[in-house]
Design a protein around this motif. Structure first.
Motif, mmCIF file in Angstrom:
data_model
loop_
_atom_site.group_PDB
_atom_site.id
_atom_site.type_symbol
_atom_site.label_atom_id
_atom_site.label_comp_id
_atom_site.label_asym_id
_atom_site.label_seq_id
_atom_site.Cartn_x
_atom_site.Cartn_y
_atom_site.Cartn_z
ATOM 1 N N CYS A 92 -2.188 12.564 35.009
ATOM 2 C CA CYS A 92 -2.881 12.927 33.563
ATOM 3 C C CYS A 92 -3.367 11.214 34.435
ATOM 4 O O CYS A 92 -3.117 10.670 34.209
ATOM 5 C CB CYS A 92 -1.577 12.072 32.555
ATOM 6 N N SER A 93 -5.135 11.441 34.054
ATOM 7 C CA SER A 93 -5.750 11.201 34.214
ATOM 8 C C SER A 93 -6.525 9.980 32.857
ATOM 9 O O SER A 93 -6.887 10.430 32.201
ATOM 10 C CB SER A 93 -6.152 10.911 34.985
ATOM 11 N N PHE A 94 -6.509 8.723 32.836
ATOM 12 C CA PHE A 94 -7.178 7.993 31.935
ATOM 13 C C PHE A 94 -7.452 6.572 32.393
ATOM 14 O O PHE A 94 -7.333 6.501 33.268
ATOM 15 C CB PHE A 94 -6.238 6.869 31.315
ATOM 16 N N ARG A 95 -8.896 6.011 31.313
ATOM 17 C CA ARG A 95 -9.577 5.239 31.304
ATOM 18 C C ARG A 95 -8.655 4.058 31.398
ATOM 19 O O ARG A 95 -7.816 4.532 30.411
ATOM 20 C CB ARG A 95 -11.008 5.846 30.217
ATOM 21 N N ILE A 96 -9.493 2.790 31.074
ATOM 22 C CA ILE A 96 -7.903 2.004 31.422
ATOM 23 C C ILE A 96 -7.822 1.545 29.473
ATOM 24 O O ILE A 96 -7.094 1.649 29.018
ATOM 25 C CB ILE A 96 -9.055 0.589 31.641
ATOM 26 N N LEU A 97 -8.833 1.896 29.233
ATOM 27 C CA LEU A 97 -8.303 1.694 27.791
ATOM 28 C C LEU A 97 -7.386 2.941 26.570
ATOM 29 O O LEU A 97 -7.294 2.086 26.190
ATOM 30 C CB LEU A 97 -10.144 1.149 26.591
ATOM 31 N N GLU A 98 -7.884 3.984 27.300
ATOM 32 C CA GLU A 98 -7.467 5.042 27.258
ATOM 33 C C GLU A 98 -6.045 4.917 27.522
ATOM 34 O O GLU A 98 -5.043 5.084 27.110
ATOM 35 C CB GLU A 98 -8.146 6.347 27.582
ATOM 36 N N PHE A 99 -5.256 4.673 28.417
ATOM 37 C CA PHE A 99 -4.483 4.128 28.807
ATOM 38 C C PHE A 99 -3.372 3.402 28.812
ATOM 39 O O PHE A 99 -2.374 3.117 27.599
ATOM 40 C CB PHE A 99 -4.304 3.702 30.711
ATOM 41 N N LYS A 100 -4.333 2.092 27.921
ATOM 42 C CA LYS A 100 -4.090 0.457 27.146
ATOM 43 C C LYS A 100 -3.226 1.470 25.492
ATOM 44 O O LYS A 100 -2.441 1.185 25.017
ATOM 45 C CB LYS A 100 -4.308 -0.321 27.281
ATOM 46 N N SER A 101 -4.540 2.291 24.616
ATOM 47 C CA SER A 101 -4.454 2.382 24.257
ATOM 48 C C SER A 101 -2.442 3.622 23.573
ATOM 49 O O SER A 101 -1.769 3.491 22.553
ATOM 50 C CB SER A 101 -5.156 3.657 23.674
#
Length: 109
Positions: A35-44
């Motif tokens: 899965c790939s995330f932007r930084i804010l998406e990953f933090k959430s």
């Protein structure tokens, strides 16, 4: 993620979490799922995993095992963990958040 050298945030038996130096996307590789995330998406996502209570959210499966189902950033893809798998995943998410914060702090001027 780009073709640059990733920054490893967590590297455990079945879980690898890294950040691309170029595009700053986070890659979460668990067994055969990426899965790939932007930084804010990953933090959430990581924060919600850390706050999740296995016993409260577990579902009894036909194989007579309690499992927890975790939604991903993609509507049709979910993680399904036994209790020990979930605690390992939770630990990896916590470690990745800490390592991400350290990496961001080091990169800031």
């Amino acid at each position: 993620m780009c073709k640059t050298q990733p920054v490893n945030l967590v590297e455990e038996h079945f879980i690898h979490i890294s950040m691309c130096k170029c595009c700053k996307r986070i890659g979460l590789h668990y067994t055969n799922l990426l899965c790939s995330f932007r930084i804010l998406e990953f933090k959430s996502f990581a924060s919600s995993i850390i706050k999740t209570n296995f016993n409260y959210n577990a579902v009894y499966f036909p194989d007579q095992t309690n499992r927890i189902i975790i939604s991903t950033c993609h509507q049709d893809i979910q993680f399904c963990f036994t209790e020990p798998e979930f605690y390992d995943f939770q630990h990896a998410m916590n470690e990745a958040l800490l390592m991400l914060e350290v990496h961001i702090a080091i990169q800031e001027p």
